[in-house]
Design a protein around this motif. Structure first.
Motif, mmCIF file in Angstrom:
data_model
loop_
_atom_site.group_PDB
_atom_site.id
_atom_site.type_symbol
_atom_site.label_atom_id
_atom_site.label_comp_id
_atom_site.label_asym_id
_atom_site.label_seq_id
_atom_site.Cartn_x
_atom_site.Cartn_y
_atom_site.Cartn_z
ATOM 1 N N ARG A 4 10.453 -0.169 -1.839
ATOM 2 C CA ARG A 4 9.128 -0.228 -1.208
ATOM 3 C C ARG A 4 8.060 0.382 -2.107
ATOM 4 O O ARG A 4 6.971 -0.168 -2.271
ATOM 5 C CB ARG A 4 9.182 0.507 0.133
ATOM 6 N N ILE A 5 8.377 1.503 -2.719
ATOM 7 C CA ILE A 5 7.430 2.166 -3.622
ATOM 8 C C ILE A 5 7.209 1.309 -4.867
ATOM 9 O O ILE A 5 6.076 1.151 -5.323
ATOM 10 C CB ILE A 5 7.926 3.579 -3.990
ATOM 11 N N ALA A 6 8.287 0.730 -5.387
ATOM 12 C CA ALA A 6 8.174 -0.123 -6.574
ATOM 13 C C ALA A 6 7.274 -1.326 -6.296
ATOM 14 O O ALA A 6 6.446 -1.700 -7.134
ATOM 15 C CB ALA A 6 9.555 -0.581 -7.033
ATOM 16 N N ARG A 7 7.420 -1.932 -5.101
ATOM 17 C CA ARG A 7 6.563 -3.070 -4.733
ATOM 18 C C ARG A 7 5.102 -2.644 -4.628
ATOM 19 O O ARG A 7 4.198 -3.328 -5.093
ATOM 20 C CB ARG A 7 7.024 -3.684 -3.422
ATOM 21 N N ALA A 8 4.867 -1.478 -4.020
ATOM 22 C CA ALA A 8 3.494 -0.976 -3.870
ATOM 23 C C ALA A 8 2.865 -0.711 -5.238
ATOM 24 O O ALA A 8 1.702 -1.064 -5.478
ATOM 25 C CB ALA A 8 3.481 0.295 -3.024
ATOM 26 N N VAL A 9 3.629 -0.106 -6.135
ATOM 27 C CA VAL A 9 3.121 0.154 -7.485
ATOM 28 C C VAL A 9 2.849 -1.160 -8.199
ATOM 29 O O VAL A 9 1.810 -1.335 -8.849
ATOM 30 C CB VAL A 9 4.115 1.038 -8.286
#
Length: 103
Positions: A4-9
């Motif tokens: 989820r964090i990787a997608r947001a970044v």
């Protein structure tokens, strides 16, 4: 790093890439506009309208409408900013706001 964090970044980096592309387009547009003005080309006015619509979008209006058209509607509604801006634009070019409605 979670998915989820990787997608947001990744999304944020994509948005920043669009900013860079827009800045390059702005620089090229400015150079073309100067060249068109010096050459007496009508391309100058097409580029100017593009900047006008961008300015309208930046200030909360539609990206498909010019500031002059929006100001003309605001003047009709009795809004102070529209009255003032149309007075200035109409001083520069007679009936500018009225003629620009819908553009």
């Amino acid at each position: 790093m979670s998915g989820r964090i990787a997608r947001a970044v990744g999304q944020r980096l994509g948005l920043l890439a669009i900013v860079v592309v827009c800045q390059v387009a702005h620089a090229i547009g400015t150079l073309w506009m100067i060249g068109a003005a010096l050459a007496g080309s009508d391309r100058y006015w097409r580029i100017a309208r593009g900047y006008d619509r961008m300015g309208n979008a930046v200030t909360g209006g539609l990206d498909t409408e010019t500031v002059s058209s929006r100001a003309s509607r605001a003047r009709r509604e009795g809004r102070t900013w529209g009255c003032v801006l149309c007075r200035v634009l109409d001083w520069i070019e007679k009936d500018h706001c009225s003629r620009s409605e819908g553009t």
